[in-house]
Motif scaffolding. Structure first.
Motif, PDB file in Angstrom:
ATOM      1  N   ARG A 121       8.531  13.284  -5.855  1.00 23.18           N
ATOM      2  CA  ARG A 121       7.667  13.594  -4.720  1.00 23.18           C
ATOM      3  C   ARG A 121       7.189  15.026  -4.929  1.00 23.18           C
ATOM      4  NH1 ARG A 121       6.231  11.654  -0.062  1.00 23.18           N
ATOM      5  NH2 ARG A 121       7.568   9.829  -0.002  1.00 23.18           N
ATOM      6  N   ASN A 122       5.891  15.221  -4.987  1.00 26.03           N
ATOM      7  CA  ASN A 122       5.340  16.533  -5.307  1.00 26.03           C
ATOM      8  C   ASN A 122       4.047  16.718  -4.522  1.00 26.03           C
ATOM      9  OD1 ASN A 122       3.381  17.910  -7.887  1.00 26.03           O
ATOM     10  ND2 ASN A 122       5.021  19.015  -6.899  1.00 26.03           N
TER      11      ASN A 122
ATOM     12  N   GLY B  11       0.833  -1.196   0.000  1.00 25.80           N
ATOM     13  CA  GLY B  11       0.000   0.000   0.000  1.00 25.80           C
ATOM     14  C   GLY B  11       0.868   1.248   0.000  1.00 25.80           C
ATOM     15  N   GLY B  12       0.325   2.331  -0.479  1.00 25.06           N
ATOM     16  CA  GLY B  12       1.013   3.621  -0.396  1.00 25.06           C
ATOM     17  C   GLY B  12       2.184   3.818  -1.329  1.00 25.06           C
ATOM     18  N   VAL B  13       2.227   3.063  -2.428  1.00 28.12           N
ATOM     19  CA  VAL B  13       3.360   3.193  -3.350  1.00 28.12           C
ATOM     20  C   VAL B  13       3.042   4.103  -4.550  1.00 28.12           C
ATOM     21  CG1 VAL B  13       4.350   0.958  -2.711  1.00 28.12           C
ATOM     22  CG2 VAL B  13       2.753   1.095  -4.647  1.00 28.12           C
TER      23      VAL B  13
ATOM     24  N   THR C 182      -2.667   7.125  -7.289  1.00 27.10           N
ATOM     25  CA  THR C 182      -2.205   8.409  -7.847  1.00 27.10           C
ATOM     26  C   THR C 182      -1.851   8.227  -9.322  1.00 27.10           C
ATOM     27  OG1 THR C 182      -1.343   8.975  -5.669  1.00 27.10           O
ATOM     28  CG2 THR C 182      -0.496  10.247  -7.534  1.00 27.10           C
TER      29      THR C 182
ATOM     30  N   SER D 191      -0.346  15.064  -3.959  1.00 23.65           N
ATOM     31  CA  SER D 191      -1.034  14.517  -2.783  1.00 23.65           C
ATOM     32  C   SER D 191      -2.236  15.378  -2.385  1.00 23.65           C
ATOM     33  CB  SER D 191      -0.059  14.371  -1.610  1.00 23.65           C
ATOM     34  OG  SER D 191       0.513  15.609  -1.299  1.00 23.65           O
TER      35      SER D 191
ATOM     36  N   LYS E 198      -0.068   3.649  -6.529  1.00 18.54           N
ATOM     37  CA  LYS E 198      -0.958   3.000  -7.526  1.00 18.54           C
ATOM     38  C   LYS E 198      -2.118   3.913  -7.912  1.00 18.54           C
ATOM     39  CE  LYS E 198      -1.829  -0.607  -4.882  1.00 18.54           C
ATOM     40  NZ  LYS E 198      -0.772  -0.432  -3.880  1.00 18.54           N
TER      41      LYS E 198
ATOM     42  N   VAL F 131       8.505   9.715 -11.356  1.00 17.27           N
ATOM     43  CA  VAL F 131       7.563  10.650 -10.733  1.00 17.27           C
ATOM     44  C   VAL F 131       8.196  11.215  -9.459  1.00 17.27           C
ATOM     45  CG1 VAL F 131       5.264  10.951  -9.749  1.00 17.27           C
ATOM     46  CG2 VAL F 131       5.615   9.341 -11.648  1.00 17.27           C
TER      47      VAL F 131
ATOM     48  N   MET G 229       7.508   9.021  -6.179  1.00 15.14           N
ATOM     49  CA  MET G 229       7.906   9.774  -4.981  1.00 15.14           C
ATOM     50  C   MET G 229       9.424   9.938  -4.891  1.00 15.14           C
ATOM     51  SD  MET G 229       5.074   8.412  -2.260  1.00 15.14           S
ATOM     52  CE  MET G 229       4.062   7.140  -3.019  1.00 15.14           C
TER      53      MET G 229
HETATM   54  P1  ADP Z   1      -1.528   3.291  -3.276  1.00 15.14           P
HETATM   55  O1  ADP Z   1      -2.712   3.413  -4.175  1.00 15.14           O
HETATM   56  O2  ADP Z   1      -0.432   2.445  -3.844  1.00 15.14           O
HETATM   57  O3  ADP Z   1      -1.901   2.855  -1.896  1.00 15.14           O
HETATM   58  P2  ADP Z   1      -1.484   6.185  -3.343  1.00 15.14           P
HETATM   59  O4  ADP Z   1      -1.449   6.572  -4.764  1.00 15.14           O
HETATM   60  O5  ADP Z   1      -2.797   6.285  -2.640  1.00 15.14           O
HETATM   61  O6  ADP Z   1      -0.864   4.743  -3.140  1.00 15.14           O
HETATM   62  O7  ADP Z   1      -0.398   7.081  -2.597  1.00 15.14           O
HETATM   63  C1  ADP Z   1      -0.180   6.985  -1.199  1.00 15.14           C
HETATM   64  C2  ADP Z   1      -0.064   8.394  -0.616  1.00 15.14           C
HETATM   65  O8  ADP Z   1       1.054   9.060  -1.162  1.00 15.14           O
HETATM   66  C3  ADP Z   1      -1.275   9.253  -0.935  1.00 15.14           C
HETATM   67  O9  ADP Z   1      -1.521  10.105   0.156  1.00 15.14           O
HETATM   68  C4  ADP Z   1      -0.817  10.062  -2.137  1.00 15.14           C
HETATM   69  O10 ADP Z   1      -1.484  11.306  -2.232  1.00 15.14           O
HETATM   70  C5  ADP Z   1       0.661  10.233  -1.862  1.00 15.14           C
HETATM   71  N1  ADP Z   1       1.456  10.308  -3.091  1.00 15.14           N
HETATM   72  C6  ADP Z   1       1.450   9.428  -4.125  1.00 15.14           C
HETATM   73  N2  ADP Z   1       2.328   9.789  -5.068  1.00 15.14           N
HETATM   74  C7  ADP Z   1       2.924  10.925  -4.638  1.00 15.14           C
HETATM   75  C8  ADP Z   1       3.946  11.796  -5.152  1.00 15.14           C
HETATM   76  N3  ADP Z   1       4.544  11.548  -6.317  1.00 15.14           N
HETATM   77  N4  ADP Z   1       4.307  12.873  -4.423  1.00 15.14           N
HETATM   78  C9  ADP Z   1       3.710  13.122  -3.228  1.00 15.14           C
HETATM   79  N5  ADP Z   1       2.763  12.356  -2.683  1.00 15.14           N
HETATM   80  C10 ADP Z   1       2.358  11.265  -3.358  1.00 15.14           C
END
Ligand code: ADP
Ligand code: MG
Length: 255
Positions: A216-217, A12-14, A18, A221, A16, A214, A186
């Motif tokens: 970190r921006n 989780g949190g990688v 986004t 988020s 996907k 991509v 990130m």
């Molecule tokens: P997953 O779907 O894999 O669980 P998310 O896309 O929900 O991951 O991203 C996890 C968290 O990180 C979210 O709060 C999202 O807004 C944030 N996030 C994702 N990509 C970036 C990025 N490139 N820069 C900053 N924050 C990001």
């Protein structure tokens, strides 16, 4: 026939969701006709693109997968031109349980998307953070899989298991499943660890990594809390630029 791309990583949190939202929007922005399929019971892709999942009376992916509705009837328009959504909500959790005892449980999504593939140039599936039946359905329905990897400690942890699952799916359910690519997310150039992860992943998977990385921006988020893709929220941000670049890498590979 549209191409189906699953965005998967059991961590989780990688990035996907986004990536699912912003790649879909960037492809739609480039005038491809796109369908975003939310395969996660958390419904983050649905809410992130501006759909209120607490709304009453809509048809979601749950009804489609258990056979109570046709996928065509669940698809809705989004505010983004050329981008449609097949929404999900917490009910989808039950599908994972209910499908276990049904016939052809792994091919439910594939069957459901058959007609829609004629209509869309690309279908993007946002997978849940597990390798359970929902992800197996996504990988069985897909032509390719895009794997987001977060540039941090243990980035590659679990990757072996994911690649193994992909191999098993190829052997049994979907022999044509290919690797669309590995997407580093990130990325923070000021962080030595980010660079280390980049070097390490390049060493193992050089050919399979997208040129786009991509960063970190913070704008990326912030956008989902407004129900907007980065294209709508801040098209001038570095986050937007990176997903537009990713779309440019993927567009030529669509049929
Ligand atoms: P997953 O779907 O894999 O669980 P998310 O896309 O929900 O991951 O991203 C996890 C968290 O990180 C979210 O709060 C999202 O807004 C944030 N996030 C994702 N990509 C970036 C990025 N490139 N820069 C900053 N924050 C990001
Ligand atoms: Mg997600």
């Amino acid at each position: 026939m549209g191409k189906v791309i699953a965005i998967a990583n059991q961590k989780g949190g990688v990035g996907k969701t986004t990536t699912a939202i912003n790649l879909s929007s960037s492809l739609a922005f480039a005038e491809a006709k796109v369908l975003l399929v939310d395969m996660d019971p958390q419904g983050n892709a649905s809410s992130g693109i501006g759909f209120d999942t607490s709304e009453k009376g809509y048809t979601s992916l749950y009804e489609v997968l258990i056979g109570d509705a046709e996928a065509e009837d669940a698809v809705i328009d989004t505010k983004v031109e050329n981008l449609s959504l097949l929404p999900s909500n917490i009910n989808l959790t039950a599908a994972e349980v209910e499908l276990v005892t049904t016939l052809s449980r792994e091919t439910r999504l594939k069957k459901s998307l058959e007609k829609l593939r004629e209509e869309y140039q690309v279908i993007i599936i946002d997978c849940p953070p597990s390798l359970g039946l929902l992800t197996v359905n996504a990988l069985t329905a897909a032509d390719s899989v895009l794997i987001p990897l977060q540039c941090e400690y243990y980035a590659m942890e679990g990757l072996g298991q994911l690649l193994n699952t992909i191999r098993l799916i190829r052997e049994s359910l979907n022999e044509n499943l290919s690797l669309e690519g590995i997407l580093l997310t990130m990325y923070d150039p000021r962080n030595n660890l980010s660079k280390e992860v980049l070097n390490q992943v390049e060493e193992y998977f050089s050919e399979s990594i997208f040129k786009t990385i991509v960063p970190r921006n913070v704008r990326l988020s912030e956008a989902p809390s407004y129900g907007m893709s980065i294209i709508e929220y801040d098209v001038k941000s570095r986050g937007a630029a990176s997903y537009i670049e990713l779309a440019k890498e993927i567009l030529p590979k669509l049929s």
